[in-house]
Design a protein around this motif. Structure first.
Motif, PDB file in Angstrom:
ATOM      1  N   ASP A 151       9.632  18.116   4.787  1.00 13.62           N
ATOM      2  CA  ASP A 151       8.754  17.970   5.957  1.00 13.62           C
ATOM      3  C   ASP A 151       7.513  17.116   5.695  1.00 13.62           C
ATOM      4  OD1 ASP A 151       8.419  18.400   8.705  1.00 13.62           O
ATOM      5  OD2 ASP A 151       6.955  19.987   8.355  1.00 13.62           O
ATOM      6  N   PHE A 152       7.614  16.143   4.806  1.00 18.26           N
ATOM      7  CA  PHE A 152       6.542  15.154   4.650  1.00 18.26           C
ATOM      8  C   PHE A 152       6.792  14.054   5.690  1.00 18.26           C
ATOM      9  CE2 PHE A 152       4.302  15.821   0.505  1.00 18.26           C
ATOM     10  CZ  PHE A 152       4.938  16.989   0.125  1.00 18.26           C
ATOM     11  N   VAL A 153       5.748  13.700   6.426  1.00 15.72           N
ATOM     12  CA  VAL A 153       5.901  12.637   7.421  1.00 15.72           C
ATOM     13  C   VAL A 153       5.646  11.280   6.752  1.00 15.72           C
ATOM     14  CG1 VAL A 153       5.060  11.719   9.628  1.00 15.72           C
ATOM     15  CG2 VAL A 153       5.135  14.202   9.247  1.00 15.72           C
ATOM     16  N   LEU A 154       6.626  10.399   6.852  1.00 20.68           N
ATOM     17  CA  LEU A 154       6.471   9.058   6.291  1.00 20.68           C
ATOM     18  C   LEU A 154       5.448   8.274   7.105  1.00 20.68           C
ATOM     19  CD1 LEU A 154       7.367   6.641   4.485  1.00 20.68           C
ATOM     20  CD2 LEU A 154       9.111   6.173   6.210  1.00 20.68           C
ATOM     21  N   MET A 155       4.468   7.702   6.405  1.00 26.18           N
ATOM     22  CA  MET A 155       3.462   6.882   7.093  1.00 26.18           C
ATOM     23  C   MET A 155       3.303   5.570   6.340  1.00 26.18           C
ATOM     24  SD  MET A 155      -0.508   7.833   7.885  1.00 26.18           S
ATOM     25  CE  MET A 155      -1.209   6.868   6.569  1.00 26.18           C
ATOM     26  N   ASP A 156       3.230   4.459   7.057  1.00 26.89           N
ATOM     27  CA  ASP A 156       3.089   3.171   6.391  1.00 26.89           C
ATOM     28  C   ASP A 156       1.635   2.742   6.362  1.00 26.89           C
ATOM     29  OD1 ASP A 156       5.921   2.849   5.967  1.00 26.89           O
ATOM     30  OD2 ASP A 156       6.058   2.621   8.142  1.00 26.89           O
ATOM     31  N   ALA A 157       1.129   2.565   5.167  1.00 21.25           N
ATOM     32  CA  ALA A 157      -0.264   2.141   5.002  1.00 21.25           C
ATOM     33  C   ALA A 157      -0.334   0.620   5.114  1.00 21.25           C
ATOM     34  CB  ALA A 157      -0.776   2.604   3.642  1.00 21.25           C
ATOM     35  N   PRO A 158      -1.491   0.085   5.500  1.00 22.12           N
ATOM     36  CA  PRO A 158      -1.596  -1.374   5.604  1.00 22.12           C
ATOM     37  C   PRO A 158      -1.597  -2.048   4.234  1.00 22.12           C
ATOM     38  CG  PRO A 158      -3.725  -0.355   5.966  1.00 22.12           C
ATOM     39  CD  PRO A 158      -2.742   0.769   5.846  1.00 22.12           C
ATOM     40  N   ILE A 159      -1.158  -3.305   4.223  1.00 22.15           N
ATOM     41  CA  ILE A 159      -1.185  -4.117   3.005  1.00 22.15           C
ATOM     42  C   ILE A 159      -2.509  -4.884   2.934  1.00 22.15           C
ATOM     43  CG2 ILE A 159      -0.057  -6.034   1.786  1.00 22.15           C
ATOM     44  CD1 ILE A 159       1.798  -3.657   2.022  1.00 22.15           C
ATOM     45  N   LEU A 160      -2.949  -5.374   4.074  1.00 21.79           N
ATOM     46  CA  LEU A 160      -4.241  -6.081   4.127  1.00 21.79           C
ATOM     47  C   LEU A 160      -5.326  -5.042   4.362  1.00 21.79           C
ATOM     48  CD1 LEU A 160      -3.149  -9.086   6.325  1.00 21.79           C
ATOM     49  CD2 LEU A 160      -3.965  -9.231   3.966  1.00 21.79           C
ATOM     50  N   THR A 161      -6.254  -4.957   3.447  1.00 23.28           N
ATOM     51  CA  THR A 161      -7.280  -3.920   3.546  1.00 23.28           C
ATOM     52  C   THR A 161      -8.668  -4.522   3.311  1.00 23.28           C
ATOM     53  OG1 THR A 161      -7.138  -3.376   1.197  1.00 23.28           O
ATOM     54  CG2 THR A 161      -5.684  -2.158   2.669  1.00 23.28           C
ATOM     55  N   TYR A 182      -8.352  -7.757   1.098  1.00 24.47           N
ATOM     56  CA  TYR A 182      -7.744  -7.550  -0.213  1.00 24.47           C
ATOM     57  C   TYR A 182      -6.344  -6.996  -0.024  1.00 24.47           C
ATOM     58  CZ  TYR A 182     -12.691  -7.774  -1.175  1.00 24.47           C
ATOM     59  OH  TYR A 182     -13.995  -8.173  -1.212  1.00 24.47           O
ATOM     60  N   LEU A 183      -5.444  -7.389  -0.910  1.00 19.71           N
ATOM     61  CA  LEU A 183      -4.109  -6.794  -0.877  1.00 19.71           C
ATOM     62  C   LEU A 183      -4.237  -5.372  -1.417  1.00 19.71           C
ATOM     63  CD1 LEU A 183      -1.856  -9.705  -2.198  1.00 19.71           C
ATOM     64  CD2 LEU A 183      -2.495  -9.133   0.156  1.00 19.71           C
ATOM     65  N   SER A 184      -3.558  -4.456  -0.775  1.00 17.94           N
ATOM     66  CA  SER A 184      -3.707  -3.035  -1.110  1.00 17.94           C
ATOM     67  C   SER A 184      -3.325  -2.724  -2.560  1.00 17.94           C
ATOM     68  CB  SER A 184      -2.834  -2.208  -0.167  1.00 17.94           C
ATOM     69  OG  SER A 184      -2.908  -0.852  -0.532  1.00 17.94           O
ATOM     70  N   GLN A 185      -4.186  -1.997  -3.254  1.00 25.87           N
ATOM     71  CA  GLN A 185      -3.865  -1.545  -4.618  1.00 25.87           C
ATOM     72  C   GLN A 185      -3.137  -0.204  -4.587  1.00 25.87           C
ATOM     73  OE1 GLN A 185      -8.051  -1.248  -5.509  1.00 25.87           O
ATOM     74  NE2 GLN A 185      -7.794  -2.651  -7.240  1.00 25.87           N
ATOM     75  N   THR A 207       2.388  -2.534  -3.509  1.00 26.70           N
ATOM     76  CA  THR A 207       0.966  -2.502  -3.854  1.00 26.70           C
ATOM     77  C   THR A 207       0.708  -3.640  -4.843  1.00 26.70           C
ATOM     78  OG1 THR A 207       1.534  -0.800  -5.464  1.00 26.70           O
ATOM     79  CG2 THR A 207       0.532  -0.039  -3.438  1.00 26.70           C
ATOM     80  N   PHE A 208      -0.527  -4.028  -4.949  1.00 23.34           N
ATOM     81  CA  PHE A 208      -0.850  -5.268  -5.672  1.00 23.34           C
ATOM     82  C   PHE A 208      -2.030  -5.062  -6.614  1.00 23.34           C
ATOM     83  CE2 PHE A 208       0.947  -5.930  -1.552  1.00 23.34           C
ATOM     84  CZ  PHE A 208       1.908  -6.904  -1.749  1.00 23.34           C
ATOM     85  N   ARG A 209      -1.888  -5.575  -7.804  1.00 21.19           N
ATOM     86  CA  ARG A 209      -3.032  -5.536  -8.728  1.00 21.19           C
ATOM     87  C   ARG A 209      -3.055  -6.810  -9.554  1.00 21.19           C
ATOM     88  NH1 ARG A 209      -3.439   0.864 -10.289  1.00 21.19           N
ATOM     89  NH2 ARG A 209      -2.847   1.526  -8.187  1.00 21.19           N
ATOM     90  N   ALA A 210      -4.204  -7.413  -9.599  1.00 23.57           N
ATOM     91  CA  ALA A 210      -4.365  -8.654 -10.367  1.00 23.57           C
ATOM     92  C   ALA A 210      -4.486  -8.297 -11.854  1.00 23.57           C
ATOM     93  CB  ALA A 210      -5.579  -9.420  -9.870  1.00 23.57           C
ATOM     94  N   GLU A 211      -3.370  -7.897 -12.440  1.00 16.72           N
ATOM     95  CA  GLU A 211      -3.341  -7.517 -13.858  1.00 16.72           C
ATOM     96  C   GLU A 211      -3.320  -8.801 -14.678  1.00 16.72           C
ATOM     97  OE1 GLU A 211      -3.446  -4.398 -14.735  1.00 16.72           O
ATOM     98  OE2 GLU A 211      -2.547  -3.209 -13.105  1.00 16.72           O
ATOM     99  N   LYS A 212      -4.332  -8.961 -15.521  1.00 16.86           N
ATOM    100  CA  LYS A 212      -4.443 -10.238 -16.215  1.00 16.86           C
ATOM    101  C   LYS A 212      -3.802 -10.233 -17.600  1.00 16.86           C
ATOM    102  CE  LYS A 212      -8.316 -11.115 -13.312  1.00 16.86           C
ATOM    103  NZ  LYS A 212      -8.597  -9.742 -12.849  1.00 16.86           N
ATOM    104  N   SER A 213      -3.203  -9.122 -17.971  1.00 18.28           N
ATOM    105  CA  SER A 213      -2.547  -9.110 -19.285  1.00 18.28           C
ATOM    106  C   SER A 213      -1.038  -9.030 -19.121  1.00 18.28           C
ATOM    107  CB  SER A 213      -3.055  -7.934 -20.103  1.00 18.28           C
ATOM    108  OG  SER A 213      -2.865  -6.752 -19.370  1.00 18.28           O
ATOM    109  N   LYS A 214      -0.339  -9.613 -20.086  1.00 16.34           N
ATOM    110  CA  LYS A 214       1.124  -9.558 -20.066  1.00 16.34           C
ATOM    111  C   LYS A 214       1.548  -8.347 -20.886  1.00 16.34           C
ATOM    112  CE  LYS A 214       1.396 -14.502 -20.699  1.00 16.34           C
ATOM    113  NZ  LYS A 214       1.947 -15.535 -21.560  1.00 16.34           N
TER     114      LYS A 214
END
Ligand code: 4AD
Ligand code: MG
Length: 434
Positions: A151-161, A182-185, A207-214
């Motif tokens: 009974d969890f209701v699926l909700m879509d969060a925005p990508i552009l925040t 910003y793109l959603s983290q 979700t998006f994160r500007a991870e600068k390490s490989k």
């Protein structure tokens, strides 16, 4: 003529059928030619071309085909004389739909990861990648079934925040008409809206994160599923997270044995994880364990990959919960422990053998003034969070949840060396194409 999928061959032994696919491999041995056909099923099938059972035109054609040529093959399904569960096709007729150019880049020799990544659009055709993609799809189904059935209701969060959730250092910025976005983290802050609206909700999206390490664990674009629940405690959060991971393991074990076998995953280890019983360890105890086991680790620091690996390995094959982190290494929204406010009510699930943090979550601050002060302390723009503070002004309750990184989970379940294989088109510091 009935067209079947290669995966259905076992149901058609003794029948003449048609297969529509591509040449994965081919060879000849004397008067017999063998075509290994793929059609996107987990398994490929060996098609035996023998001048006598197939027509002459087809036999001649079989001498000319190239890897990845598109073909429709008609023939009789047979069980392999020696290998159980393996089927073959005695070819009657070959139809060439397109002859692939002879320079198909991904041959049957070893290729380095950089080369394969440049050819990701073709690499996805190989059995190993098909097995991973199918396991990923199965895990996604498992995730949805788990929450939908509770009974969890699926909700879509925005990508552009307009604002950050997980610190400002990994934000991807973009122009949004006259202002910055910003793109959603993480969808969490919106998930909290859902928890207050529906009682229990889950957000599942990119979700998006500007991870600068490989690293072998970090993507810049990844999928996260985030349940959020009203009237909730840290213990309940860990229990739900454990039931969730156990269900994923059970589903994959019941649906994806063929894929796991191709991936050479150690199945008994997954079966042990599916029993549950994940240890729960306080941050302080982790610090002590690390220092007793040859690491010099200072209280207050965050765990990096070496510490996560070490802690994970101290508990064998099962993942371990670490809870009660120093508040200063956690995001602004964490509720502090009432008995000792140096600690945030957070809980992370760490998988062993270097797969690292699979889940991160905790309990959110529900007091208006305390949360407002935390936003200011973290130097975030109060105006952007006014709607978030409203949740504390109108019917605020203890609540919390967690985020499971889909690609981390796929990597762990499939036993992969590197996260780049867990998603069709991975985005990392050095990978934007194809
Ligand atoms: O621990 P994180 O940063 O937690 C959150 O974003 C919370 N807002 C979630 C919540 O409570 N609703 O990220 C959650 C999970 C991590 O445990 C990890 O599995 C995954 O997201 N993750 C990444 N996966 C791939 N690449 C990255 N760069 C990732 N960063 C986090
Ligand atoms: Mg985390």
């Amino acid at each position: 003529m009935k067209t079947i999928r290669i995966s259905e061959a076992k149901n058609f032994v003794g029948e003449t059928v048609q297969l529509k696919g591509w040449v994965y491999n081919h060879r000849s041995s004397g008067k017999v030619r063998f075509i290994e056909l793929r059609d996107g099923s987990t398994e490929t099938i060996q098609c035996v071309v023998f001048n006598g059972t197939c027509d002459e035109a087809s036999f001649n054609l079989s001498a000319e085909i190239t890897q990845e040529s598109a073909m429709i093959i008609t023939g009789l399904v047979k069980a392999h004389p020696k290998k159980e569960g393996v089927y073959e096709l005695d070819v009657h007729k070959l139809e060439l739909i397109q002859k692939a150019e002879a320079n198909y880049p991904i041959s049957h020799k070893e290729h380095g990861p950089e080369f394969l990544m440049q050819n990701r659009h073709l690499w996805l055709r190989t059995p190993r990648q098909v097995a991973i993609a199918r396991t990923r799809a199965s895990i996604i189904k498992s995730i949805r079934d788990f929450f939908d059935s509770r009974d969890f209701v699926l909700m879509d969060a925005p990508i552009l925040t307009p604002s950050a959730c997980e610190g400002t250092s990994t934000l991807f910025e973009t122009e949004y008409f006259e202002e910055k976005a910003y793109l959603s983290q993480s969808g969490q802050l919106y998930g909290e809206v859902g928890a207050m609206a529906f009682g229990r909700t889950y957000v599942f999206g990119p979700t998006f994160r500007a991870e600068k390490s490989k690293t072998r664990k970090h993507l810049t674009e990844f999928w996260m599923v985030e349940p959020e629940i009203a009237y909730w405690s840290l213990e309940e959060n860990m229990t739900l997270g454990e039931e969730f991971v156990v269900q994923i393991m059970k589903d994959v074990l019941s649906r994806n044995k063929k894929e796991l076998t191709i991936l050479q995953r150690d199945i008994p280890t997954l079966e042990k994880i599916a029993e549950g019983g994940f240890p729960r360890v306080h941050y302080n105890d982790c610090v002590e364990m690390l220092n007793k086991n040859g690491h010099t680790f200072k209280w207050g620091d965050d765990f990096g990959a070496p510490e996560e690996t070490k802690i994970g390995n101290l508990f064998g094959d099962k993942p371990v919960w670490i809870h009660h982190f120093p508040k200063d290494i956690k995001s602004f929204y964490f509720k502090k422990d009432a008995e000792d406010p140096r600690y945030a009510l957070g809980c992370d699930l760490i998988a062993p053998h270097g797969w690292g943090e699979i889940i991160g979550g905790g309990i959110r601050e529900e007091n208006y003034e305390t949360l407002k002060n935390a936003i200011v302390e973290h130097k975030l723009n109060l105006e952007d969070y006014q709607w978030y503070l409203d949740l504390r002004a109108y019917g605020s309750v203890p609540h919390g949840g967690f985020g499971l990184g889909l690609e981390r989970a796929v990597s762990w379940v499939c036993g992969l060396e590197h996260i780049r294989e867990t998603i069709a088109f991975p985005r990392m510091l050095n990978y934007l194409r194809p």
